[in-house]
Design an enzyme around this catalytic site. Structure first.
Site, PDB file in Angstrom:
ATOM      1  N   TYR A  75      -3.938 -31.837 -15.701  1.00 38.86           N
ATOM      2  CA  TYR A  75      -3.566 -33.231 -15.466  1.00 38.86           C
ATOM      3  C   TYR A  75      -4.794 -34.138 -15.576  1.00 38.86           C
ATOM      4  O   TYR A  75      -4.750 -35.195 -16.227  1.00 38.86           O
ATOM      5  CB  TYR A  75      -2.929 -33.355 -14.076  1.00 38.86           C
ATOM      6  CG  TYR A  75      -2.613 -34.767 -13.640  1.00 38.86           C
ATOM      7  CD1 TYR A  75      -1.627 -35.508 -14.274  1.00 38.86           C
ATOM      8  CD2 TYR A  75      -3.311 -35.361 -12.585  1.00 38.86           C
ATOM      9  CE1 TYR A  75      -1.330 -36.813 -13.875  1.00 38.86           C
ATOM     10  CE2 TYR A  75      -3.018 -36.658 -12.178  1.00 38.86           C
ATOM     11  CZ  TYR A  75      -2.030 -37.375 -12.831  1.00 38.86           C
ATOM     12  OH  TYR A  75      -1.749 -38.656 -12.429  1.00 38.86           O
ATOM     13  N   GLU A  91       4.185 -42.186  -7.415  1.00 44.66           N
ATOM     14  CA  GLU A  91       3.151 -42.595  -6.456  1.00 44.66           C
ATOM     15  C   GLU A  91       3.788 -42.939  -5.111  1.00 44.66           C
ATOM     16  O   GLU A  91       3.225 -42.639  -4.053  1.00 44.66           O
ATOM     17  CB  GLU A  91       2.349 -43.786  -6.986  1.00 44.66           C
ATOM     18  CG  GLU A  91       1.436 -43.479  -8.175  1.00 44.66           C
ATOM     19  CD  GLU A  91       0.268 -42.564  -7.850  1.00 44.66           C
ATOM     20  OE1 GLU A  91       0.001 -42.308  -6.654  1.00 44.66           O
ATOM     21  OE2 GLU A  91      -0.376 -42.095  -8.802  1.00 44.66           O
ATOM     22  N   TRP A 138      -1.105 -35.098  -3.998  1.00 41.04           N
ATOM     23  CA  TRP A 138      -0.650 -35.313  -5.370  1.00 41.04           C
ATOM     24  C   TRP A 138      -0.240 -33.990  -6.014  1.00 41.04           C
ATOM     25  O   TRP A 138       0.693 -33.947  -6.833  1.00 41.04           O
ATOM     26  CB  TRP A 138      -1.726 -36.009  -6.191  1.00 41.04           C
ATOM     27  CG  TRP A 138      -1.279 -36.230  -7.605  1.00 41.04           C
ATOM     28  CD1 TRP A 138      -1.793 -35.677  -8.729  1.00 41.04           C
ATOM     29  CD2 TRP A 138      -0.187 -37.056  -8.040  1.00 41.04           C
ATOM     30  NE1 TRP A 138      -1.106 -36.100  -9.837  1.00 41.04           N
ATOM     31  CE2 TRP A 138      -0.111 -36.947  -9.445  1.00 41.04           C
ATOM     32  CE3 TRP A 138       0.736 -37.875  -7.377  1.00 41.04           C
ATOM     33  CZ2 TRP A 138       0.846 -37.629 -10.203  1.00 41.04           C
ATOM     34  CZ3 TRP A 138       1.698 -38.547  -8.129  1.00 41.04           C
ATOM     35  CH2 TRP A 138       1.746 -38.425  -9.521  1.00 41.04           C
TER      36      TRP A 138
END
Length: 203
Positions: free
Chosen positions: A32, A54, A62
């Site tokens: 990522y 988000e 995350w």
């Protein structure tokens, strides 16, 4: 001197590339970081997906959201704003029963609310251009994770402006994370192999 990996320096991988500690171990996070985080997102669909994820990330790691992203995409019709905007209570209950995603009723309802706000915002140029209009004049130049801001004047202004347009779960910290993710600011550490690669900011 040993330092806290959460506040430092870069880690040079076996491939010879320098990354922050958070992106240096887990293959998913490394991928990522290397290919997606901080690259410009300028389309409505991409921006709506990032904004939604988000919001779901708030209070969680995350990595948790990233692992669940395929399930999120399946559950939310690949984040098509028009489809999500049409969700009703039956869809909310369906999502609450989906173990593949984060089952938080307030965040699920916020996704539907934000889909409707995204569609409405097309009359003012669209979500992507709206978010990008809050790009600052300068970007941070951090040497360590500890030097990276968690919000800014621009993220506060963006959060306020989005709330005026009917969005929810768009606080200034969440919006700063969004701005980092979509390339509006470059918070790659100085010396990282990704610094400056977005084309938005010089290294």
């Amino acid at each position: 001197m040993a330092s806290d990996p959460e506040s430092t320096a870069l880690v040079v991988g076996e491939d010879g590339l320098a990354r922050p500690a958070w992106a240096s171990v887990d293959p998913m996070l490394r991928e990522y970081y290397d290919t997606e985080w901080g690259m410009p997102v300028r389309d409505e669909h991409g921006m709506f997906e990032r904004l939604t994820l988000e919001a779901f990330q708030s209070g969680l790691s995350w990595a948790t959201i990233l692992r669940k992203r395929p399930a999120f995409r399946a559950a939310f019709d690949d984040f098509d704003p028009e489809k999500v905007a049409s969700y009703d209570d039956t869809d909310v209950e369906r999502l609450l029963g989906d173990a593949g995603i984060v089952r938080n009723k307030a965040k699920i309802r916020a996704a539907v609310t934000n889909a409707n706000a995204t569609v409405a915002l097309r009359a003012k140029g669209g979500l992507a251009d709206f978010v990008w209009s809050f790009q600052p004049a300068q970007t941070p130049r951090p040497h360590t994770i500890a030097e990276i801001p968690t919000q800014s004047d621009e993220s506060k202004a963006l959060a306020k402006a989005l709330r005026r347009e009917g969005f929810s779960f768009v606080g200034p910290t969440t919006m700063y994370a969004l701005m980092e993710a979509v390339g509006i600011v470059d918070t790659h550490l100085l010396g990282s192999h990704r610094r400056g690669t977005s084309g938005v900011w010089p290294s």
